[in-house]
Design an enzyme around this catalytic site. Structure first.
Site, PDB file in Angstrom:
ATOM      1  N   CYS A 171       0.826  -1.213   0.000  1.00 37.80           N
ATOM      2  CA  CYS A 171       0.000   0.000   0.000  1.00 37.80           C
ATOM      3  C   CYS A 171       0.859   1.261   0.000  1.00 37.80           C
ATOM      4  CB  CYS A 171      -0.903   0.031   1.227  1.00 37.80           C
ATOM      5  SG  CYS A 171      -2.043  -1.346   1.341  1.00 37.80           S
ATOM      6  N   ASP A 199     -21.392  11.615 -13.998  1.00 37.82           N
ATOM      7  CA  ASP A 199     -22.811  11.322 -13.753  1.00 37.82           C
ATOM      8  C   ASP A 199     -23.011  10.453 -12.511  1.00 37.82           C
ATOM      9  OD1 ASP A 199     -21.803   8.912 -14.642  1.00 37.82           O
ATOM     10  OD2 ASP A 199     -23.270   8.638 -16.252  1.00 37.82           O
TER      11      ASP A 199
END
Length: 222
Positions: free
Chosen positions: A45, A138
């Site tokens: 990570c 959207d």
């Protein structure tokens, strides 16, 4: 639980390193990239978030807001940020160029189907998998990729896919295998020969095939 392509992405509220956000408000009219991480202070990570930080200008050029998620607290995220910046040679920088969501109760990880049952922490709880979500202006999901906790993401590929998504959202083309921005695209199968000339003034070329079917139609990138 989970989310599939075309679904409206959940308008979740969460605490982050940049304060509390409501996701749709935070996203605004931008595209979004949400990447989940198994835990803070973990090796893979740390390399991934460092790479995201280095690539932040590339995402900004594409009008993409980036955000990360990890199952630890905001306080832990701030401490981890120092390690991430040290890893990429930015020790004097206090913040990352994107927020990190705190998902201590794994509520978002469960809601979005991001848990990796084969990778567990010392308490035996499943870790969050390496999910990649691209969300359109959207607010619908345009892409999802799910990596196991042990495999780091390829952010060059993620940028490539975003280039394709943004191009094909406004042009009647598809992108072939291994396509990169600027290379030839493919004419969609549902576009008639009559419409091709109007839509693709740069012209097309058709690959001859044993079947004689003219479905491999290429055109310069619009």
């Amino acid at each position: 639980m989970g989310i599939t392509l075309g679904d409206v992405f959940p308008n979740f509220e969460a605490d982050t390193t940049a304060g509390r956000i409501k996701f749709h408000d935070w996203l605004g009219n931008s595209w979004g990239l949400l990447c989940s991480h198994p835990a803070d202070y973990t090796p893979v990570c740390t390399t991934e978030l460092g790479r995201m930080a280095k690539l932040a200008p590339e995402f900004k050029k594409r009008n993409v807001k980036i955000i990360a998620l990890s199952i630890d607290s905001v306080q832990d995220h701030h401490g981890w940020t120092k390690d991430i910046n040290a890893y990429i040679g930015e020790s004097s920088v206090q913040n990352l160029p994107f927020p990190i969501i705190a998902d201590e109760k794994r509520e978002l990880a469960v809601q979005l189907g991001m848990l990796d049952p084969s990778e567990r922490n010392k308490e035996g709880l499943p870790l969050t998998a390496r999910a990649v979500f691209v969300i359109g202006p959207d607010k619908t999901l345009k892409l999802s990729i799910l990596y196991p906790a042990t495999t780091g993401r390829n952010f060059d590929e993620i940028l490539r896919v975003i280039d394709s998504l943004q191009l094909t959202a406004c042009k009647k083309v598809a992108t072939p295998v291994d396509w990169k921005a600027g290379e030839d695209c493919m004419v969609l199968p549902n576009i008639s020969e009559e419409d091709v000339t109007k839509l693709f003034p740069k012209g097309i070329h058709i690959k001859a095939l044993p079947s004689s079917k003219k479905y491999l139609r290429f055109t310069p990138q619009p």
